[in-house]
Structures are given as structure tokens and as C-alpha cells.
Design an enzyme around this catalytic site. Sequence first.
Site: not given
Length: 460
Positions: A44-46, A49
Site C-alpha cells: 500500500v505504501k506505493d 510514496a
Amino acid sequence: MAAVHESVLDAIGGTPLFRLARLGAGIAAPVYAKAEFLNIGGSVKDRAALSMILAAERDGLLEPGGTIVEATSGNTGIGLAIVGRQRGYRVIAGVSDKSAAEKADILRAYGAEVVLATTSVPQEDPRHLFNVVRRLAEEIPGAWLANQYDNQANPDAHVRTTGPEVWEQTGGRVTHFVAGVGTGGTVTGTGGYLKQVSGGAVTVIGADPESSSYGGGDGSPWFVESIGHFLHPETVEDRWPQAYRSEVVDSFERIPDRESLLTARRLAREEGLLVGPSSGAAVAAALRVARRLGPDDLVVVLLPDSGRSYLSKVHSDTWMRRWGFLEEEAADGLRPLLEAAGPLVTVDADATVGEALEALRFAPGGVAPVVLPRAARPYGVADAEVLGSVSREVLRAALADGGAKPDGPVRPLLGPALPTAGVGQPVAEARELLAAGGRPAVVVLVDGKAAGVLTEEVLG
């Protein structure tokens, strides 16, 4: 027809929902999982970012040829590496030494430089990961510290993408949203959007490790990476992330490590979803919530990352057994010996020599782990907070030769930590640990916590 993209960055987001038909069997309320591990970087951190880098460029904080610096348990760093390298930046990821080794390997594969540092010290300690990356950002010309914990572009990514996707995918039928809370960006952005678009009808539940201070624990260590709020007992000022808005979360489900890890393994084996331990925690929480609901409700749970980053941990039988999370019924296991050994005795690191000797009166073999002092230990003795060991023999010798006084500190007299063995390991393996290290006893772990001490005599 499959989508065609000009860049991998265009493939961030748009992840599917899967109904958890097997884990949710017999539960009236349907439970759907949002598969964030299908983002291009595996988590999910894409989303965060990409959002943070674009915002930094827009605000003039990140200029061509610059360097992106971030402290990460792995996933945000991977997202920053993918996006940052695509856009021509150098990327330095400070990674916790507690993170799965696969994450550092993945970061390097994407072209990031990895700096390992500890998070097991007070926040003010210069060795702490956050302080290490801050120094790097200050020292490197043209560096930008992403600071996902306080960066509002983190939750904003989910207000713009994740929340609207969940609402559209469920046709506005979602009634409960469940997610783990790490930086707080995902639950704040997605949950906040769903509350707003539903007129406050959607309930937001945080999935939290049992001892995390978000949900009311004491902040002592746990094993599920990337979620929860750890509080070192010697930290002076406890700071919560600014990306987290506590008012968005209606309640918490506090999930023990074993339940989280075993649920993650079930997701792979029963649902075909190879995910990480924080997904296990979130699904365990979602199932608890769904059991209290009816057929008119609909639960969406967010699965943050892929299990490919944890093949050496939660998806390894050896690792699970080593830390006491797997325990088969076997005649040669440590459980019978542990039950006969009596309660665990520990010594606080702030104790005096006299206090330690008094505690050691009740310790098997006159030896005990020395632990960081906490006011109380409702969640047990975490292996990560064991600083060493102390023996009655060493303390008596120090008193006899004048090297210590009864009211003096015990810390200078600490020996190395005792070896550890999971309760599911065979007795023979525990014997091998003692033989290899020349130590007088082994600490038995149950669910990653010290549960008792077995001496050489007991192990035979």
C-alpha cells in the site's frame, strides 16, 4: 482487455477486492479484502510514496538530481525507491534492524542504498533509526527527508485514491473499514474519506498489536512489522505521527502476535493470498468485527503488503517454531519441561546487587534474564527487552572480592543473554544451544515472549 501503461507509476493503485469466503465462512456479514500487495512495489505504501514525492517536487523541496532519504520498516522505502529512481533521484533507505531481511534485499534490487539502524533504543538516542536518517538528510546536499510519519501527503494519497476505490468497488455498501495503524496515513486517509462520503455511516476500526500504545497497550515490543506504536521505557517524549488522526478511528481490535501470524498463514493456504503479518492482524480484526454484524453490513479490510517479504519469517515453519509460535504435540518438545520448571524469574536492569540476589533465590540454577524495567508487564517479557543475564555465582563472587556492594547497581555485572528456544523445538535442539554457547541455561519462548528458564540439569 488488460490495461496498458506508459510507466510502472501509472499502475499504482486500482487494486481489487477479494471476498474472504473461507475464512469468513459462517459469518453473516461479508468480508472483502483490498489487495494492496498487488501494487507494483508490493504494498500500500506505493501510494504514499508517489504522493509524497510529487508533493515535494511541487513545493520545491525535491529538485532534479536530489536525494530522497527515509526511515522505513521496508515498504515505504521500496515505494520511494521505485518512484524516486524512475524520476532520477538517489534514494537512501534507513531500515530497522528488526525488519525482515528480504525488505533490505528488495530495496537494493530497486537501486536504493540501505542503512541499517536500531529502533530498540529511546527515541532521543542518536543511534535510533529516525535520528540516523535525519543526520543523513542534514549532511547530504540536496537531500529531502520524506518523513512519512508527519507528511500530510501520506494520508492525502488515500483520500484521493484508496478511499474512493473502496467506495466505488462496494457500490457505497461498505459499512465497516478495517486497517492496521502504522504511520496512520492509510487509516486516516481512507477511513476519513469513507466517513465523509457516507455522511458518517462507515465505522473505522484499527487493527493493532496487543501491546501497541495506539490501542491502549504499554508500547512493549511485538512481532508484527509495520503497524503499532512502540514506546521504549526510557523515551522522554512520546511523539505520535502527525499523519495519524485518532478521531478517524472509532475503535481498535487488539490482536496478539500468534493470532496475527497464524491468520496470515491461513490467508495463503486457504484463500490463496500470500500476505504479510500485518495483513494477518487486519483480517483477524475484521473477522472479529464481522462476527458481531449482520447480512446488511459489509466489511472491507486492507491487506497492506505481500508475504514474499516475509518468507524467512511468518511463512517459515522453522522461524515460527524458533520463536514459540508453532507447537506440535510431540513427546520431545519443551512444553512438559517448561511446565515443570516453575514461573519465570527476571531481574530489572535498574536493580541493586542485593535486590538481584534476592530475586535469584527463586531462579532455577540461580541464573535469570535481565530486562529493561517497565512499571508492569501485562504482555509478558519480550525477548527484545532482555539486556543480558545475571547469576548468583557471579554476584556472590563480586561481593566477596569487593568488586560490588549490595546497594550497588547490577548492570556492570551482566553477562550475555541466555540462548533462547521456542517451546515447539525438540529438547535435543535446546541441548545443542547450551553446548554451542557454553551457557548454564536456556530461555524458552512462547509466542515470542520469555516463559521460563531450563537449566542444563533439567535438559539432561
